[in-house]
Enzyme design. Structure first.
Site, PDB file in Angstrom:
ATOM      1  CE  LYS A  93     -13.752-108.803 -64.384  1.00  0.00           C
ATOM      2  NZ  LYS A  93     -13.294-109.347 -63.033  1.00  0.00           N
ATOM      3  CD  GLU A 115     -17.756-109.014 -56.905  1.00  0.00           C
ATOM      4  OE1 GLU A 115     -18.986-109.593 -56.773  1.00  0.00           O
ATOM      5  OE2 GLU A 115     -16.914-109.227 -57.979  1.00  0.00           O
ATOM      6  CB  SER A 384      -9.220-108.307 -69.889  1.00  0.00           C
ATOM      7  OG  SER A 384      -8.703-107.256 -69.564  1.00  0.00           O
TER       8      SER A 384
HETATM    9  C1  LIG Z   1     -11.528-105.512 -69.003  1.00  0.00           C
HETATM   10  C2  LIG Z   1     -11.409-105.693 -67.604  1.00  0.00           C
HETATM   11  N1  LIG Z   1      -9.991-106.361 -67.532  1.00  0.00           N
HETATM   12  C3  LIG Z   1      -9.855-106.815 -66.558  1.00  0.00           C
HETATM   13  C4  LIG Z   1     -10.302-106.581 -65.116  1.00  0.00           C
HETATM   14  C5  LIG Z   1      -9.696-107.014 -63.865  1.00  0.00           C
HETATM   15  O1  LIG Z   1     -10.270-107.984 -63.142  1.00  0.00           O
HETATM   16  P1  LIG Z   1      -9.620-109.539 -63.231  1.00  0.00           P
HETATM   17  O2  LIG Z   1      -8.421-109.207 -62.540  1.00  0.00           O
HETATM   18  O3  LIG Z   1     -10.637-110.274 -62.297  1.00  0.00           O
HETATM   19  O4  LIG Z   1      -9.434-110.114 -64.698  1.00  0.00           O
HETATM   20  C6  LIG Z   1     -11.663-106.010 -64.963  1.00  0.00           C
HETATM   21  C7  LIG Z   1     -12.466-105.753 -64.005  1.00  0.00           C
HETATM   22  O5  LIG Z   1     -13.518-105.228 -63.926  1.00  0.00           O
HETATM   23  C8  LIG Z   1     -12.244-105.548 -66.351  1.00  0.00           C
HETATM   24  O6  LIG Z   1     -13.300-105.104 -66.726  1.00  0.00           O
END
Ligand SMILES: Cc1ncc(COP(=O)(O)O)c(C=O)c1O
Length: 416
Positions: A93, A115, A384
């Protein structure tokens, strides 16, 4: 140098999805932002300044780690993990937020609103505001604030105001509605730093652009480590920012299969999930400033969603991914909470990594189909984020006795 991006979109539309469906009062705000975004696309200096900040402050480039333990365990494809968990704040993020922070400076804004679902985007925004000297207000569904209190704590310590949203299901979509309301009244000094590749133009392309650092680095690292592009890339899919970040530079490489994994929650039959595409339950609609696939009832009312992981618990999906799924360029699957907990235990024991529950969906998607891969195949999982924030949910899901005792004893200490 001008940056090349391949979103397969035109004027904010991606096939049947996208656009900007905002109240008239917000048109100047999205116009101003779109113009600034189009300008930075032509401005190689901006990208350099942005990437320098990511290197200096967030620790990029993040490694591409060979997962020897998992690869040997399955005896199939070689698994590599893109380590977005090693970013400052523990998730991808921050890539997006630092880019939007630099854009805010260009626009002369002094206050940022955002948000947040899991809280990772809220923490990243609060970090950016503290570093760059902006005021920050973060809208968070009251339900998510309870599930992810550790992140609420950090946002407050970082000096942000956290506003719990109790309307609707008290989750991410309700937080987005509140943020849009705030923006409409305050855009002269306020920037809305949307956290995912959703919302009105230019957010889907802009967030994808700032997250494209993931696949830009991956391309280079894969060349060095493997001498070829991967056979498959797996990402989890909430709004779509980490998936777009991991996929975008490979969209034009047809030999690379792109797989996004949604939250299957308690399973398709239960109705308690957040799978818009894999379970084929969502319909096209317009809400929250854009057109995409939303989980909705016959009257177009948004349905309740469910996931063990707050960050995937969203009713809509990136219009870019909705289009890429329609055209077959991205395959969308879902992993259930139960599959995710099993996958989590395997990853932690074989790799010594603690993935976020969101990211664990991507691993669960791979584990389910790894038998179809060959030992020469290269597979990348985009991790992620890291799982520290999920300790309460994981402790509860595993029914860990030591954890339960710890929570009870801590609770007693604060009881009236
Ligand atoms: C670690 C992590 N991965 C994935 C996501 C999902 O979001 P996005 O689909 O935008 O990557 C989030 C959302 O808060 C997150 O904190």
């Amino acid at each position: 140098m001008k940056q090349q991006i391949n979103y397969l979109g035109q004027n904010g539309y991606f096939g049947a999805y996208g656009g900007r469906f905002v109240p008239e009062i917000l048109i100047p705000a999205v116009d101003e932002l779109n113009q600034a975004f189009q300008e930075i696309l032509q401005d190689g200096e901006f990208f350099k300044q942005y990437y320098d900040l990511l290197m200096d402050f967030s620790g990029r480039p993040t490694p591409l780690t060979y997962a020897a333990g998992l690869s040997e365990y399955f005896g199939k494809a070689k698994i590599f993990i893109k380590r977005e968990d090693l970013n400052h704040s523990g998730a991808h993020k921050v890539n997006n937020v630092l880019g939007q922070g630099l854009l805010m400076k260009k626009l002369g804004k002094t206050r940022v609103i955002a948000e947040t679902g899991a809280g990772q985007h809220g923490v990243a925004t609060a970090i950016m505001a503290a570093k760059m000297g902006f005021k920050a207000t973060i809208y968070m569904g009251a339900e998510d604030a309870e599930r992810q209190y550790a992140n609420v704590f950090w946002m407050k310590q970082l000096g942000a105001e956290v506003v719990p949203v109790t309307s609707g299901t008290a989750t991410l979509k309700d937080a987005i509605n509140e943020a849009l309301r705030d923006w409409a009244g305050n855009f002269d000094n306020t920037h809305y730093a949307l956290g995912t590749a959703c919302g009105p133009r230019p957010f889907p392309e802009m967030v994808t652009y700032f997250q494209s650092v993931i696949s830009k680095e991956m391309k280079k690292q894969l060349k060095e480590l493997c001498g070829k592009y991967p056979d498959r890339i797996y990402s989890c899919l909430g709004g779509g920012s980490n998936a777009m970040g991991a996929f975008v530079e490979f969209l034009q490489e047809p030999e690379v299969e792109l797989i996004a994994v949604e939250a299957g929650g308690k399973g398709e039959a239960s109705g308690k999930h957040a799978s818009r595409i894999a379970y084929d339950k969502a319909k096209a609609g317009v809400s929250q400033g854009y057109k995409t696939l939303f989980l909705q009832d016959e009257d177009g009312q948004m349905l309740d969603t469910w996931s063990i992981s707050a960050g995937l618990d969203y009713v809509g999906v990136s219009p870019i991914l909705a289009h890429l799924a329609d055209t077959g360029r991205v395959r969308v699957e879902a992993a259930t909470d139960a599959e995710v907990i099993d996958a989590f235990q395997l990853i932690i024991s074989k790799e010594g990594l603690i993935p976020a529950l969101e990211s664990t969906h991507a691993f669960a998607g791979l584990f389910r189909e790894i038998a179809d891969t060959k030992p020469d195949d290269i597979v990348v999982v985009n991790m992620s984020g890291r799982g520290d924030k999920d300790i309460f949910n994981i402790g509860e899901a595993l029914q860990d006795e030591g954890w339960k005792t710890f929570v009870k004893e801590r609770g007693k200490r604060y009881a009236d």
